[in-house]
Design an enzyme around this catalytic site. Sequence first.
Site, PDB file in Angstrom:
ATOM      1  N   ASP A 287       1.000  -1.308  -0.001  1.00 36.80           N
ATOM      2  CA  ASP A 287       0.455   0.116  -0.073  1.00 36.80           C
ATOM      3  C   ASP A 287       0.971   0.873  -0.006  1.00 36.80           C
ATOM      4  O   ASP A 287       2.138   1.528   0.591  1.00 36.80           O
ATOM      5  CB  ASP A 287      -0.842  -0.133   1.139  1.00 36.80           C
ATOM      6  CG  ASP A 287      -2.312  -0.903   0.986  1.00 36.80           C
ATOM      7  OD1 ASP A 287      -2.714  -2.115   0.305  1.00 36.80           O
ATOM      8  OD2 ASP A 287      -2.853  -0.764   1.669  1.00 36.80           O
ATOM      9  N   ASP A 288       0.204   2.415  -0.735  1.00 33.99           N
ATOM     10  CA  ASP A 288       1.058   3.646  -0.218  1.00 33.99           C
ATOM     11  C   ASP A 288       1.657   4.217  -1.556  1.00 33.99           C
ATOM     12  O   ASP A 288       2.518   4.931  -1.303  1.00 33.99           O
ATOM     13  CB  ASP A 288       1.400   4.195   1.218  1.00 33.99           C
ATOM     14  CG  ASP A 288       0.817   3.443   2.141  1.00 33.99           C
ATOM     15  OD1 ASP A 288      -1.047   3.261   1.839  1.00 33.99           O
ATOM     16  OD2 ASP A 288       0.769   3.216   3.846  1.00 33.99           O
TER      17      ASP A 288
ATOM     18  N   HIS B 223      -4.846   9.902   0.684  1.00 30.54           N
ATOM     19  CA  HIS B 223      -4.041   8.344   1.866  1.00 30.54           C
ATOM     20  C   HIS B 223      -5.282   9.178   2.796  1.00 30.54           C
ATOM     21  O   HIS B 223      -5.063   9.864   3.674  1.00 30.54           O
ATOM     22  CB  HIS B 223      -2.973   8.633   2.254  1.00 30.54           C
ATOM     23  CG  HIS B 223      -2.715   7.545   3.278  1.00 30.54           C
ATOM     24  ND1 HIS B 223      -3.261   7.424   4.274  1.00 30.54           N
ATOM     25  CD2 HIS B 223      -2.650   5.993   2.211  1.00 30.54           C
ATOM     26  CE1 HIS B 223      -3.502   5.786   4.709  1.00 30.54           C
ATOM     27  NE2 HIS B 223      -2.634   5.262   3.499  1.00 30.54           N
TER      28      HIS B 223
ATOM     29  N   HIS C 285       3.644  -2.223   3.415  1.00 28.64           N
ATOM     30  CA  HIS C 285       3.562  -1.088   2.753  1.00 28.64           C
ATOM     31  C   HIS C 285       5.048  -0.191   1.452  1.00 28.64           C
ATOM     32  O   HIS C 285       6.318  -0.406   2.304  1.00 28.64           O
ATOM     33  CB  HIS C 285       3.756  -0.157   3.596  1.00 28.64           C
ATOM     34  CG  HIS C 285       2.128   0.098   4.138  1.00 28.64           C
ATOM     35  ND1 HIS C 285       2.647  -0.598   5.490  1.00 28.64           N
ATOM     36  CD2 HIS C 285       1.518   0.457   4.506  1.00 28.64           C
ATOM     37  CE1 HIS C 285       0.947  -1.312   5.827  1.00 28.64           C
ATOM     38  NE2 HIS C 285       0.324  -0.084   5.397  1.00 28.64           N
TER      39      HIS C 285
HETATM   40 ZN   LIG Z   1      -2.651   2.717   3.141  1.00 28.82          ZN
END
Ligand SMILES: [Zn+2]
Length: 243
Positions: free
Chosen positions: A46-47, A101, A189
């Site tokens: 993620d991210d 986000h 992440h």
């Molecule tokens: Zn996230």
Amino acid sequence: MRTMMTRFCLVILFFYGVLPYLLSRGFGWKVIKKSTHLSEVALTFDDGPNPLYTPMLLDILKKYNVKATFFVLGYKAQLYPDIIKKIHDEGHQIGIHNEAHLPNWSMRPKTVQKGVERTSQLIYSLIGERATVYRPPWGMLNAYDLLKKTPYTIVLWSLMAEDWRIAGGIPKIVSHLLKSKGGDIILLHDCGKTFGAQEMAPMNTIQALDIVLPELQDRGLQFVKLDKWIAKDPRICRTDTMG
Ligand SMILES: [Zn+2]
């Protein structure tokens, strides 16, 4: 009057955010958290994309011939389109993690929807394929996300390694990841610049993967992209979501 307003706001928050969160995280309602394919696990990141860590991570995945799914942020995809193309060209899947986000509890349904659609269009313009999976930041779905018809499969996770924090270092992440079992959807992440995360944390994630990936492969686990499970039998994923 003030007390009434506070109560009203709390009721709205409960039905708009807290209840959908409990239903999806706790009971797996309308989301995927794991699958029943017991010889396979799905790595998800993620991210990102991040100009430093995502390419390093791609190199580690390539080293072990592992395929994964990246839930990207729209505004970062706009900043680093070449990394999105590289993720795709190296055989990984790209999903959506919102345009920015932000928790879906903090946004109106239309704001979430428009951000997701803009991100989807951007991904399509870069790789020529539509994203089919969606994960909201922190898994915080709102009521509309759960009730509306959506072209996306909403994917949460069954295992996380707390890799957004540096505390505990590589051993903490290794220890979490070695608990992986077949069917797990693993949350990691590739960027540490979001709220609550630490900027250098993805370096630990990458080094931990260099240790863990061969170990899990030795146990016979295969790493698959989410679309493999979803294409095979979506009901298998959807009905086994209580873990
Ligand atoms: Zn996230």
